[in-house]
Write an enzyme that holds these catalytic residues in place. Structure first.
Site, PDB file in Angstrom:
ATOM      1  N   TYR A  76       0.815  -1.216   0.000  1.00 30.51           N
ATOM      2  CA  TYR A  76       0.000   0.000   0.000  1.00 30.51           C
ATOM      3  C   TYR A  76       0.847   1.265   0.000  1.00 30.51           C
ATOM      4  O   TYR A  76       0.445   2.283  -0.584  1.00 30.51           O
ATOM      5  CB  TYR A  76      -0.991  -0.015   1.173  1.00 30.51           C
ATOM      6  CG  TYR A  76      -2.204  -0.845   0.842  1.00 30.51           C
ATOM      7  CD1 TYR A  76      -3.244  -0.318   0.079  1.00 30.51           C
ATOM      8  CD2 TYR A  76      -2.289  -2.178   1.221  1.00 30.51           C
ATOM      9  CE1 TYR A  76      -4.342  -1.083  -0.277  1.00 30.51           C
ATOM     10  CE2 TYR A  76      -3.378  -2.958   0.881  1.00 30.51           C
ATOM     11  CZ  TYR A  76      -4.399  -2.403   0.123  1.00 30.51           C
ATOM     12  OH  TYR A  76      -5.481  -3.166  -0.238  1.00 30.51           O
ATOM     13  N   HIS A 130     -14.773   2.521  -2.017  1.00 29.86           N
ATOM     14  CA  HIS A 130     -13.751   1.674  -1.411  1.00 29.86           C
ATOM     15  C   HIS A 130     -12.754   2.453  -0.552  1.00 29.86           C
ATOM     16  O   HIS A 130     -11.690   1.941  -0.229  1.00 29.86           O
ATOM     17  CB  HIS A 130     -13.007   0.900  -2.509  1.00 29.86           C
ATOM     18  CG  HIS A 130     -13.880  -0.070  -3.239  1.00 29.86           C
ATOM     19  ND1 HIS A 130     -13.657  -0.452  -4.544  1.00 29.86           N
ATOM     20  CD2 HIS A 130     -14.999  -0.730  -2.854  1.00 29.86           C
ATOM     21  CE1 HIS A 130     -14.584  -1.304  -4.930  1.00 29.86           C
ATOM     22  NE2 HIS A 130     -15.415  -1.485  -3.920  1.00 29.86           N
TER      23      HIS A 130
END
Length: 326
Positions: A76, A130
Site C-alpha cells: 500500500y 472503497h
C-alpha cells in the site's frame, strides 16, 4: 497523444450522446480503475493483476494484514507513492467540470487513488465506495482513531522506496565529519545512467526487511498499528456512501443518464446501479478499453452507447458539448 488527434468515436454515436447529455439534468457516473490507467496507474485486475508474485487481491484482506502487516504496508505504501507521482488525466478534469455545471450529477468511484479529488471534483458530488489510500485508521480494538488525507510519503521511514546507486552510510570511526560529507556527496552525485528509485513491484528487486515495530503506529493510543483506510475484501462498504447514492436515486423522479467508466460494473453493489438507473429511465453509456467488458443488464437489455478505448481520451470528447475543452 497529439492534442490535434481526436479519439475514434463514431460521429453518429458522439452526436446522439452529446444531444442527450445536453438535455440531462440527473446524471450518475460509476468509475473504475480503467479511468486511472490513463494516468499510468496499474489496475491490479485481470491479466497482470499481480504485485511482485502476489495476487494483489490476496493482499487486500484483513487476514493478510494480520499475517504480515509489513508486506501489506509495503504494497500500500508503493500504491500511495505511485498515486502521488501520478497526475489526474483529462477525464478526471472533465468529470470534475461536469459536476460543477450539473448540480445533480453524482459520481460513485471504486478508485482509491485520490486522483478525482485532486482534479477538483466537488466532494459533495463524489462518493468513494472503497475508501482512499490516503486515509488511515487504528487497528486496536478499543481505539477509534482515524485520519483523512494523510499524504506523507513514505508514511513511515521503513517504507521508503529503495534507490539504485550510492546510499548514505554512517561513519563508524571518523569523528571529524569528513567521511559523512564524502558519503553525502557520493549519494547526491548520481552516476551517469542512474535510474533512481527501484521498482519494488518487480519481484526480482529485493524488498527491504521490515521490523513490525517500525510500521506506522497510532498517535492516539500509542500501541495500535495503523492500517490503510481502504475497504478490504470481506469488509462492509461505507454505509454513509451507499446511503448518499441511494438517496440521490430515490429522490430523483428520473435519472437521465448513467456513465460506466473504466469498469465492468459486475461486482455488487456497483453492478446494480446501472439496472436501477435504467429502471428510472436512464440511458446507459459505457466507456471501457474492452467492448465485451460491460455491465450485464437485467432482462437482456443492451447499453445505449459503448465507447471503446482510453477513458482519458474519450471522456473529455464526450463531455465537450457541455463543458468545453479541458
Amino acid at each position: 497523444m497529439d492534442p490535434a488527434v481526436k479519439p475514434a468515436i463514431p460521429s453518429a454515436d458522439l452526436e446522439s450522446f452529446a444531444a442527450h447529455l445536453k438535455s440531462s439534468t440527473h446524471i450518475l457516473a460509476l468509475l473504475g480503475a480503467g479511468l486511472s490507467a490513463s494516468s499510468g496507474l496499474p489496475t491490479f485486475r485481470g491479466v497482470g493483476g499481480l504485485w511482485r508474485n502476489h495476487d494483489a487481491t490476496m493482499l487486500a484482506t484483513p487476514e493478510a494484514f494480520d499475517a504480515d502487516p509489513g508486506l501489506v504496508w509495503q504494497f500500500y505504501s508503493y500504491r500511495r507513492h505511485m498515486a502521488l507521482k501520478a497526475k489526474p488525466n483529462k477525464a478526471h478534469y472533465a468529470l470534475a467540470e461536469l459536476a460543477k455545471r450539473r448540480a445533480n450529477f453524482v459520481t460513485l468511484s471504486q478508485n482509491v487513488d485520490g486522483l478525482s479529488p485532486r482534479a477538483g471534483h466537488p466532494a459533495s458530488q463524489l462518493h468513494l465506495l472503497h475508501g482512499s489510500l490516503f486515509d488511515v485508521r487504528c487497528t486496536a480494538f478499543y481505539c477509534d482513531y482515524s485520519e483523512k488525507d494523510n499524504f506523507t510519503d513514505p508514511i513511515a521511514p521503513c517504507l521508503a522506496i529503495p534507490w539504485e546507486g550510492p546510499q548514505l552510510e554512517p561513519a563508524s570511526t571518523d569523528k571529524t565529519g569528513a567521511e559523512a560529507a564524502s558519503s553525502l556527496y557520493a549519494a547526491i552525485r548520481l552516476p551517469e545512467g542512474h535510474k533512481g528509485e527501484l521498482d519494488i513491484s518487480n519481484d526480482s528487486v529485493p524488498l527491504p526487511p521490515i521490523n513490525p515495530n517500525d510500521l506506522p503506529r497510532c498517535p492516539k493510543c500509542k500501541s495500535g498499528l495503523l492500517r490503510p483506510g481502504v475497504v478490504w475484501f470481506g469488509e462492509a462498504l461505507p454505509k454513509d456512501t451507499l446511503e448518499a447514492v441511494d438517496d440521490f436515486i430515490a429522490t430523483s423522479e428520473k435519472i437521465d443518464l448513467i456513465m460506466v467508466i473504466g469498469t465492468s460494473a459486475r461486482v455488487y453493489p456497483a453492478a446494480e446501479y446501472a439496472d436501477i438507473a435504467r429502471q428510472k429511465g436512464a440511458k446507459v453509456a459505457v466507456i471501457n478499453t474492452d467492448r465485451a467488458d460491460t455491465p450485464r443488464l437485467q432482462n437482456g437489455l443492451q447499453c445505449d452507447w459503448i465507447f471503446e478505448g482510453d477513458a482519458g481520451v474519450i471522456v473529455p470528447e464526450l463531455l465537450r458539448s457541455v463543458i468545453g475543452d479541458v
